[in-house]
Every structure is written in C-alpha cells, then in structure tokens.
Design a protein around this motif. Sequence first.
Motif, PDB file in Angstrom:
ATOM      1  N   HIS A  65       0.837  -1.205   0.000  1.00 16.21           N
ATOM      2  CA  HIS A  65       0.000   0.000   0.000  1.00 16.21           C
ATOM      3  C   HIS A  65       0.872   1.255   0.000  1.00 16.21           C
ATOM      4  CE1 HIS A  65      -3.297  -2.666   1.229  1.00 16.21           C
ATOM      5  NE2 HIS A  65      -2.479  -3.143   2.132  1.00 16.21           N
ATOM      6  N   PHE A  66       0.426   2.260  -0.704  1.00 16.18           N
ATOM      7  CA  PHE A  66       0.958   3.616  -0.606  1.00 16.18           C
ATOM      8  C   PHE A  66       0.351   4.255   0.644  1.00 16.18           C
ATOM      9  CE2 PHE A  66       0.484   8.152  -2.132  1.00 16.18           C
ATOM     10  CZ  PHE A  66       1.815   8.477  -1.923  1.00 16.18           C
ATOM     11  N   MET A  67       1.132   5.040   1.367  1.00 14.49           N
ATOM     12  CA  MET A  67       0.700   5.495   2.699  1.00 14.49           C
ATOM     13  C   MET A  67       0.986   6.981   2.924  1.00 14.49           C
ATOM     14  SD  MET A  67       2.130   3.899   6.283  1.00 14.49           S
ATOM     15  CE  MET A  67       1.367   4.254   7.855  1.00 14.49           C
ATOM     16  N   PRO A  68       0.164   7.906   2.428  1.00 14.63           N
ATOM     17  CA  PRO A  68       0.319   9.327   2.771  1.00 14.63           C
ATOM     18  C   PRO A  68      -0.072   9.549   4.236  1.00 14.63           C
ATOM     19  CG  PRO A  68      -1.106   9.031   0.855  1.00 14.63           C
ATOM     20  CD  PRO A  68      -0.945   7.695   1.478  1.00 14.63           C
ATOM     21  N   THR A  69       0.634  10.453   4.908  1.00 10.03           N
ATOM     22  CA  THR A  69       0.379  10.680   6.338  1.00 10.03           C
ATOM     23  C   THR A  69       0.313  12.169   6.665  1.00 10.03           C
ATOM     24  OG1 THR A  69       2.719  10.759   6.951  1.00 10.03           O
ATOM     25  CG2 THR A  69       1.690   8.585   6.881  1.00 10.03           C
ATOM     26  N   ALA A  70      -0.379  12.476   7.760  1.00  8.74           N
ATOM     27  CA  ALA A  70      -0.391  13.828   8.330  1.00  8.74           C
ATOM     28  C   ALA A  70      -0.581  13.678   9.832  1.00  8.74           C
ATOM     29  CB  ALA A  70      -1.517  14.670   7.738  1.00  8.74           C
ATOM     30  N   SER A  71       0.192  14.435  10.598  1.00 11.64           N
ATOM     31  CA  SER A  71       0.061  14.323  12.056  1.00 11.64           C
ATOM     32  C   SER A  71       0.182  15.691  12.703  1.00 11.64           C
ATOM     33  CB  SER A  71       1.122  13.372  12.627  1.00 11.64           C
ATOM     34  OG  SER A  71       2.420  13.902  12.438  1.00 11.64           O
ATOM     35  N   LEU A  72      -0.442  15.824  13.865  1.00  9.63           N
ATOM     36  CA  LEU A  72      -0.348  17.030  14.683  1.00  9.63           C
ATOM     37  C   LEU A  72      -0.011  16.577  16.098  1.00  9.63           C
ATOM     38  CD1 LEU A  72      -0.635  20.071  15.071  1.00  9.63           C
ATOM     39  CD2 LEU A  72      -3.085  19.728  15.480  1.00  9.63           C
ATOM     40  N   GLY A  77      -0.010  12.728  20.124  1.00  9.57           N
ATOM     41  CA  GLY A  77      -0.953  13.316  19.182  1.00  9.57           C
ATOM     42  C   GLY A  77      -1.441  12.332  18.139  1.00  9.57           C
ATOM     43  N   PRO A  78      -2.395  12.760  17.313  1.00 12.64           N
ATOM     44  CA  PRO A  78      -2.955  11.872  16.296  1.00 12.64           C
ATOM     45  C   PRO A  78      -2.190  11.920  14.979  1.00 12.64           C
ATOM     46  CG  PRO A  78      -4.198  13.893  16.357  1.00 12.64           C
ATOM     47  CD  PRO A  78      -3.125  14.030  17.395  1.00 12.64           C
ATOM     48  N   GLU A  79      -2.190  10.791  14.284  1.00 10.94           N
ATOM     49  CA  GLU A  79      -1.705  10.745  12.910  1.00 10.94           C
ATOM     50  C   GLU A  79      -2.800  10.139  12.040  1.00 10.94           C
ATOM     51  OE1 GLU A  79       2.383   9.891  11.465  1.00 10.94           O
ATOM     52  OE2 GLU A  79       1.494   8.020  10.793  1.00 10.94           O
ATOM     53  N   VAL A  80      -3.108  10.799  10.958  1.00 10.91           N
ATOM     54  CA  VAL A  80      -4.064  10.283   9.973  1.00 10.91           C
ATOM     55  C   VAL A  80      -3.260   9.763   8.787  1.00 10.91           C
ATOM     56  CG1 VAL A  80      -5.963  10.863   8.423  1.00 10.91           C
ATOM     57  CG2 VAL A  80      -5.848  11.885  10.699  1.00 10.91           C
ATOM     58  N   TYR A  81      -3.574   8.558   8.339  1.00  8.20           N
ATOM     59  CA  TYR A  81      -2.906   8.037   7.151  1.00  8.20           C
ATOM     60  C   TYR A  81      -3.901   7.298   6.273  1.00  8.20           C
ATOM     61  CZ  TYR A  81      -2.641   3.547   9.671  1.00  8.20           C
ATOM     62  OH  TYR A  81      -2.938   2.400  10.360  1.00  8.20           O
ATOM     63  N   LEU A  82      -3.550   7.203   4.992  1.00 12.40           N
ATOM     64  CA  LEU A  82      -4.409   6.553   4.011  1.00 12.40           C
ATOM     65  C   LEU A  82      -3.775   5.244   3.568  1.00 12.40           C
ATOM     66  CD1 LEU A  82      -5.358   9.646   1.812  1.00 12.40           C
ATOM     67  CD2 LEU A  82      -6.680   8.640   3.688  1.00 12.40           C
ATOM     68  N   GLN A  83      -4.598   4.228   3.378  1.00  9.71           N
ATOM     69  CA  GLN A  83      -4.153   2.919   2.892  1.00  9.71           C
ATOM     70  C   GLN A  83      -4.661   2.742   1.471  1.00  9.71           C
ATOM     71  OE1 GLN A  83      -5.693  -0.307   5.230  1.00  9.71           O
ATOM     72  NE2 GLN A  83      -4.837  -1.890   3.922  1.00  9.71           N
ATOM     73  N   SER A  84      -3.735   2.769   0.510  1.00  7.74           N
ATOM     74  CA  SER A  84      -4.155   2.677  -0.895  1.00  7.74           C
ATOM     75  C   SER A  84      -4.527   1.240  -1.259  1.00  7.74           C
ATOM     76  CB  SER A  84      -3.013   3.152  -1.805  1.00  7.74           C
ATOM     77  OG  SER A  84      -1.956   2.214  -1.774  1.00  7.74           O
ATOM     78  N   HIS A 104     -10.099  -0.743  -4.359  1.00  7.38           N
ATOM     79  CA  HIS A 104      -9.892   0.257  -5.418  1.00  7.38           C
ATOM     80  C   HIS A 104     -10.034   1.682  -4.896  1.00  7.38           C
ATOM     81  CE1 HIS A 104      -9.998  -3.111  -8.184  1.00  7.38           C
ATOM     82  NE2 HIS A 104     -11.155  -3.484  -7.651  1.00  7.38           N
ATOM     83  N   SER A 105      -9.767   1.895  -3.632  1.00  8.90           N
ATOM     84  CA  SER A 105      -9.879   3.229  -3.071  1.00  8.90           C
ATOM     85  C   SER A 105      -8.839   3.402  -1.955  1.00  8.90           C
ATOM     86  CB  SER A 105     -11.296   3.443  -2.509  1.00  8.90           C
ATOM     87  OG  SER A 105     -11.439   4.766  -2.057  1.00  8.90           O
ATOM     88  N   TYR A 106      -8.890   4.552  -1.270  1.00  5.99           N
ATOM     89  CA  TYR A 106      -8.022   4.819  -0.135  1.00  5.99           C
ATOM     90  C   TYR A 106      -8.834   4.665   1.152  1.00  5.99           C
ATOM     91  CZ  TYR A 106      -4.167   6.688  -2.923  1.00  5.99           C
ATOM     92  OH  TYR A 106      -3.121   6.834  -3.790  1.00  5.99           O
TER      93      TYR A 106
END
Length: 195
Positions: free
Chosen positions: A139-146, A165-172, A176-178
């Motif tokens: 999986h491709f994994m874009p992330t964002a955290s605060l 703190g939290p981290e949000v990430y996407l699982q490609s 067929h979606s994230y």
Amino acid sequence: MKNKVFSSIILLLVSLALAAQAEIPSPKNASQDQKLALKLEYFGELVLHPGISLGLNYQLAQNSWAIIHWDADLGAYWHRWNHSAAFFKSSIGARMGRGLLFADLNLGLGYMHSWAAGPIYQRAENGGVEIATNWGHSHFMPTASLLFGWQGSRNQHLPWSLYLGPEVYLQSHFNHSYLPHIALKMGITYKIKQA
C-alpha cells in the motif's frame, strides 16, 4: 475540498521552512550541534491496536520560534482479528514552541505492507477451495500528524523530548480506493551529540 486543505497545509509548511531558513541560528546555540535524534514511539492504530515505531529525526533549519525537521520511521502494528501491518515512512515537519511546550505539524509519504488476520482461500485446480499463502498486500501510505509535547532541550538543555498526538494516514489499494486510518502516536526523542 480535500485538495484545498492539503494544498493549504503544504503551503504553510513551505512558508515555515523559508521563514526558518531566513534566520541563521547563532553559533553559540547549544542545540546547534544536536541536529540528529533517535525516536521511539507507541503507534496505536485506532488508538487501541498496539504498534511500535523506531525512527530518526533530523533538524533542517531553526529560528527563534520554529524548527523544520525531517523524520524517517520504521514500525508495525497489530489489529486483532483484522490485519497486521509493517510500514516505512518519511515526513517533513514544522515544530513551533513556546517555552518548554511545542506543537508539531507533519506531512509525509510511506510504504505499508499488510497481512489479513486468519486464513485466505483460493480456488484449487480441482475446482474446490484451498488455503492460499498469505503474502500480504502493498500500500501507498500518505500521512499527516499534529503532535503536542515537551522539549527539554529548549531551555534546560536536556536531550529528551516527549510528544503525543494523532496521525491520519491513508491505505491505498483497498477495494480500489483509499481507506483512512487514525493512530495515536506517543513517543520520546533523544538527541545525539555530533562531533
């Protein structure tokens, strides 16, 4: 809407990076020779599914109110009865401090490999069903955290920092979606003195 938010965050990080580079730190700054730090953190997928991450933190630029840093992390977590995963990710962040406290905004990219919990079945040559080898999925994994934390190096010249703190990430490639995830990060960094 998502693109506007993502673009705004990137623009904010770029602006902070340029502002931090505009002010060169004093040679007498005690933290100047401590740009590299080791990281150890709890990585709780959906908070309660346990994981661990080890990493490096490198300070790219600094001024009196912000630090721009690069991070690389290697970790894994276990989601009982669903899946387990291992990941490698890298991010650029802006840490803004006030006294001993700080807020840290990070954006990154990574690779995640997941394995389904339990057996996987496939069609056998005889037309029946058999258990397949669980090689997992990439999986491709874009992330964002605060993150919010305490930095001992700011005034007390201690090598430790603590954050939460939290981290949000996407699982490609999930149907067929994230697939969005959220994780709780709780960690410690230790600055390494350089010669």
